[in-house]
Motif scaffolding. Structure first.
Motif, PDB file in Angstrom:
ATOM      1  N   ARG A 143      49.944  34.117  28.012  1.00 41.65           N
ATOM      2  CA  ARG A 143      49.522  34.901  27.119  1.00 41.65           C
ATOM      3  C   ARG A 143      48.746  35.831  27.493  1.00 41.65           C
ATOM      4  NH1 ARG A 143      50.423  39.846  24.550  1.00 41.65           N
ATOM      5  NH2 ARG A 143      49.085  40.250  22.368  1.00 41.65           N
ATOM      6  N   ILE A 144      47.596  34.357  27.291  1.00 39.96           N
ATOM      7  CA  ILE A 144      46.463  35.119  27.896  1.00 39.96           C
ATOM      8  C   ILE A 144      46.122  35.954  29.378  1.00 39.96           C
ATOM      9  CG2 ILE A 144      43.472  34.400  29.121  1.00 39.96           C
ATOM     10  CD1 ILE A 144      44.438  32.127  27.051  1.00 39.96           C
ATOM     11  N   TYR A 145      47.364  35.438  30.000  1.00 36.57           N
ATOM     12  CA  TYR A 145      46.752  35.785  31.707  1.00 36.57           C
ATOM     13  C   TYR A 145      48.217  37.537  31.848  1.00 36.57           C
ATOM     14  CZ  TYR A 145      46.391  31.750  34.258  1.00 36.57           C
ATOM     15  OH  TYR A 145      45.967  30.471  34.352  1.00 36.57           O
ATOM     16  N   GLU A 146      49.045  37.098  30.371  1.00 36.53           N
ATOM     17  CA  GLU A 146      49.552  38.994  30.436  1.00 36.53           C
ATOM     18  C   GLU A 146      48.404  39.721  30.109  1.00 36.53           C
ATOM     19  OE1 GLU A 146      52.714  40.205  27.077  1.00 36.53           O
ATOM     20  OE2 GLU A 146      52.944  38.689  27.241  1.00 36.53           O
ATOM     21  N   LEU A 147      47.639  40.037  28.746  1.00 32.81           N
ATOM     22  CA  LEU A 147      46.809  40.568  28.672  1.00 32.81           C
ATOM     23  C   LEU A 147      45.716  40.837  29.516  1.00 32.81           C
ATOM     24  CD1 LEU A 147      46.470  38.333  24.809  1.00 32.81           C
ATOM     25  CD2 LEU A 147      46.726  40.906  25.418  1.00 32.81           C
ATOM     26  N   LEU A 148      45.395  39.636  30.521  1.00 36.36           N
ATOM     27  CA  LEU A 148      44.449  39.839  31.436  1.00 36.36           C
ATOM     28  C   LEU A 148      44.762  41.699  32.097  1.00 36.36           C
ATOM     29  CD1 LEU A 148      42.944  37.099  32.477  1.00 36.36           C
ATOM     30  CD2 LEU A 148      41.581  38.780  31.420  1.00 36.36           C
ATOM     31  N   ASN A 149      46.764  40.948  32.392  1.00 40.95           N
ATOM     32  CA  ASN A 149      47.064  41.623  33.142  1.00 40.95           C
ATOM     33  C   ASN A 149      47.266  43.596  32.331  1.00 40.95           C
ATOM     34  OD1 ASN A 149      48.588  42.397  35.487  1.00 40.95           O
ATOM     35  ND2 ASN A 149      50.261  42.804  34.207  1.00 40.95           N
ATOM     36  N   THR A 150      47.223  43.225  31.302  1.00 38.34           N
ATOM     37  CA  THR A 150      47.935  44.502  30.802  1.00 38.34           C
ATOM     38  C   THR A 150      46.046  45.516  29.898  1.00 38.34           C
ATOM     39  OG1 THR A 150      48.438  43.167  28.996  1.00 38.34           O
ATOM     40  CG2 THR A 150      47.907  46.024  28.108  1.00 38.34           C
ATOM     41  N   VAL A 151      45.200  44.922  30.669  1.00 37.65           N
ATOM     42  CA  VAL A 151      43.737  45.783  30.686  1.00 37.65           C
ATOM     43  C   VAL A 151      43.149  45.777  31.996  1.00 37.65           C
ATOM     44  CG1 VAL A 151      43.208  44.615  28.558  1.00 37.65           C
ATOM     45  CG2 VAL A 151      42.621  43.450  30.504  1.00 37.65           C
ATOM     46  N   GLY A 152      44.268  45.479  33.649  1.00 33.46           N
ATOM     47  CA  GLY A 152      43.955  45.471  34.905  1.00 33.46           C
ATOM     48  C   GLY A 152      43.271  43.894  35.341  1.00 33.46           C
ATOM     49  N   LEU A 153      43.281  43.302  35.060  1.00 31.60           N
ATOM     50  CA  LEU A 153      42.673  42.197  35.328  1.00 31.60           C
ATOM     51  C   LEU A 153      43.647  40.696  35.772  1.00 31.60           C
ATOM     52  CD1 LEU A 153      39.545  41.729  32.930  1.00 31.60           C
ATOM     53  CD2 LEU A 153      39.077  42.711  34.836  1.00 31.60           C
ATOM     54  N   GLY A 154      43.145  40.177  36.060  1.00 32.62           N
ATOM     55  CA  GLY A 154      43.994  39.112  37.836  1.00 32.62           C
ATOM     56  C   GLY A 154      43.624  37.732  36.325  1.00 32.62           C
ATOM     57  N   LYS A 155      45.268  36.718  36.486  1.00 32.18           N
ATOM     58  CA  LYS A 155      44.234  36.422  36.207  1.00 32.18           C
ATOM     59  C   LYS A 155      43.173  34.649  36.409  1.00 32.18           C
ATOM     60  CE  LYS A 155      49.904  34.271  36.592  1.00 32.18           C
ATOM     61  NZ  LYS A 155      50.521  33.458  37.023  1.00 32.18           N
ATOM     62  N   GLU A 156      42.748  35.182  37.873  1.00 34.07           N
ATOM     63  CA  GLU A 156      42.326  34.569  38.833  1.00 34.07           C
ATOM     64  C   GLU A 156      40.575  34.863  37.741  1.00 34.07           C
ATOM     65  OE1 GLU A 156      42.179  39.002  40.031  1.00 34.07           O
ATOM     66  OE2 GLU A 156      43.534  37.203  39.870  1.00 34.07           O
ATOM     67  N   HIS A 157      40.676  36.209  36.732  1.00 34.01           N
ATOM     68  CA  HIS A 157      39.323  36.531  36.111  1.00 34.01           C
ATOM     69  C   HIS A 157      39.286  35.112  34.781  1.00 34.01           C
ATOM     70  CE1 HIS A 157      40.318  40.606  38.353  1.00 34.01           C
ATOM     71  NE2 HIS A 157      38.754  40.084  38.692  1.00 34.01           N
ATOM     72  N   ALA A 158      40.647  34.875  34.649  1.00 36.19           N
ATOM     73  CA  ALA A 158      40.319  33.299  32.718  1.00 36.19           C
ATOM     74  C   ALA A 158      39.208  32.499  33.452  1.00 36.19           C
ATOM     75  CB  ALA A 158      42.074  33.270  33.395  1.00 36.19           C
ATOM     76  N   SER A 159      39.182  31.979  34.794  1.00 36.80           N
ATOM     77  CA  SER A 159      38.411  30.609  34.466  1.00 36.80           C
ATOM     78  C   SER A 159      36.942  31.345  34.689  1.00 36.80           C
ATOM     79  CB  SER A 159      38.320  30.162  35.357  1.00 36.80           C
ATOM     80  OG  SER A 159      38.474  31.029  37.101  1.00 36.80           O
ATOM     81  N   ARG A 160      36.702  32.750  34.688  1.00 32.55           N
ATOM     82  CA  ARG A 160      35.000  33.022  34.921  1.00 32.55           C
ATOM     83  C   ARG A 160      34.406  33.170  33.627  1.00 32.55           C
ATOM     84  NH1 ARG A 160      36.184  37.550  39.642  1.00 32.55           N
ATOM     85  NH2 ARG A 160      36.893  36.381  41.010  1.00 32.55           N
ATOM     86  N   TYR A 161      33.418  33.564  33.529  1.00 34.24           N
ATOM     87  CA  TYR A 161      31.976  33.794  32.102  1.00 34.24           C
ATOM     88  C   TYR A 161      31.722  34.747  32.643  1.00 34.24           C
ATOM     89  CZ  TYR A 161      31.712  28.470  31.192  1.00 34.24           C
ATOM     90  OH  TYR A 161      32.110  27.488  31.543  1.00 34.24           O
ATOM     91  N   PRO A 162      31.660  35.952  31.343  1.00 36.59           N
ATOM     92  CA  PRO A 162      31.052  37.270  30.776  1.00 36.59           C
ATOM     93  C   PRO A 162      29.736  38.356  31.078  1.00 36.59           C
ATOM     94  CG  PRO A 162      31.065  36.526  28.574  1.00 36.59           C
ATOM     95  CD  PRO A 162      31.657  35.107  29.935  1.00 36.59           C
TER      96      PRO A 162
END
Length: 324
Positions: free
Chosen positions: A135-154
């Motif tokens: 679901r997190i990957y799906e939401l990232l894809n929805t807003v134009g980001l990718g799976k690789e961004h999930a483990s990063r910090y703000p």
């Protein structure tokens, strides 16, 4: 088929205590929101504009029940949530979400993007384990980001990317209504259009309803179906977007519109900017009559003594002015 009214605000007031004098005995009230009424139909975008300090964001916070209103009604889908306790309003928080103004301050720097977006999923027990991560990957894809961004910090993102994370977090619980509190004001001009276009695409795809709070009158015109203009805690004018921009009635709105930059040099050279004189009155001790009377070039004795109410000037164009 008539459009369904999703949100209706009636005479909303949000006052903050301000104690003065010895031992704080004298109590004054900052009237941040002072009698705002509006309605938003399902699937539409209503813009809210006005200068800094006029109460736009406080109106949004009050609707979200981040502040408990002093008085008035917030009728969401037929139910008044204004006076509800935190426990009673809890189910409605899932249906109403907010995109905050500052993408730098609204994201926890100690949490990864995955944790930030996943937190609403955990709070409402929507999914867990592998389903949660998907679901997190799906939401990232929805807003134009990718799976690789999930483990990063703000801190590893640009302002536009941070705001996309904030939007993904707001969408995590599948809300119906989203308060967009100046979502592009902290972003570079080159990024602003991308974020607004994304919000429009998400609205079309998910059927979202927006309250879009902003300073940029050109952007509000682009995204909104209706626009309300606030001054010192109150609405002074509200109408369908093109009606408001083409047939501006209130002197304050006219001054705001005249300050919008023109891209055409020929128009820019001949355009007259209406400069307002004087300062905005204190929200603690606002004028007895029209709040804009102290700065209005057309004010009369009646304006100084009697506060105008919003009235229909024709075709649903509402304006609070004795001279209309």
């Amino acid at each position: 088929m008539a459009e369904k009214t999703l949100l209706q605000i009636q005479d909303l007031k949000m006052y903050f205590e301000n104690r003065k004098g010895w031992f704080g005995k004298k109590i004054e009230y900052v009237k941040a929101v002072d009698g705002v009424s509006l309605e938003i139909k399902q699937g539409e975008t209503v813009g809210l504009v006005g200068e800094s300090g006029c109460g736009k964001s406080t109106t949004g916070y009050s609707i979200m029940r981040l502040y408990k209103p002093t008085s008035g009604k917030i009728i969401y889908d037929g139910v008044d949530i204004a006076g509800m306790s935190a426990k009673e309003v809890w189910p409605y928080r899932k249906r109403m979400q907010m995109i905050f103004q500052d993408p730098y301050a609204s994201l926890n720097p100690r949490m990864t993007v995955s944790d930030i977006i996943g937190e609403p999923l955990d709070i409402y027990h929507l999914c867990e384990g592998k389903e949660r991560q998907e679901r997190i990957y799906e939401l990232l894809n929805t807003v134009g980001l990718g799976k690789e961004h999930a483990s990063r910090y703000p801190h590893e993102f640009s302002g536009g990317q941070r705001q996309r994370v904030g939007i993904a977090r707001a969408l995590a619980v599948n809300p119906e209504f989203v308060v967009c509190d100046e979502p592009i004001s902290a972003l570079d001009v080159s990024i602003q259009a991308q974020v607004v276009n994304m919000l429009e695409d998400l609205q079309a795809e998910l059927g979202l309803t927006y309250l879009f709070i902003a300073h940029d009158l050109s952007m509000v015109r682009h995204i909104s179906k209706k626009v309300g203009v606030m001054y010192l805690g109150s609405l002074v004018e509200m109408a369908e977007t093109e009606e408001l921009y083409e047939h501006t009635l209130h002197p304050y709105t006219k001054a705001l519109m005249s300050a919008v930059p023109e891209l055409d040099p020929a128009i820019s050279k001949t355009k007259k900017v209406e400069m307002l004189k004087g300062d905005v009155p204190s929200p603690i001790d606002s004028p007895k009559g029209c709040k804009f009377a102290t700065r209005c070039p057309h004010a009369t004795a009646r304006c100084m003594e009697e506060r105008p109410q919003l009235k229909d000037a024709g075709g649903g164009h509402l304006v609070a002015c004795h001279l209309i």
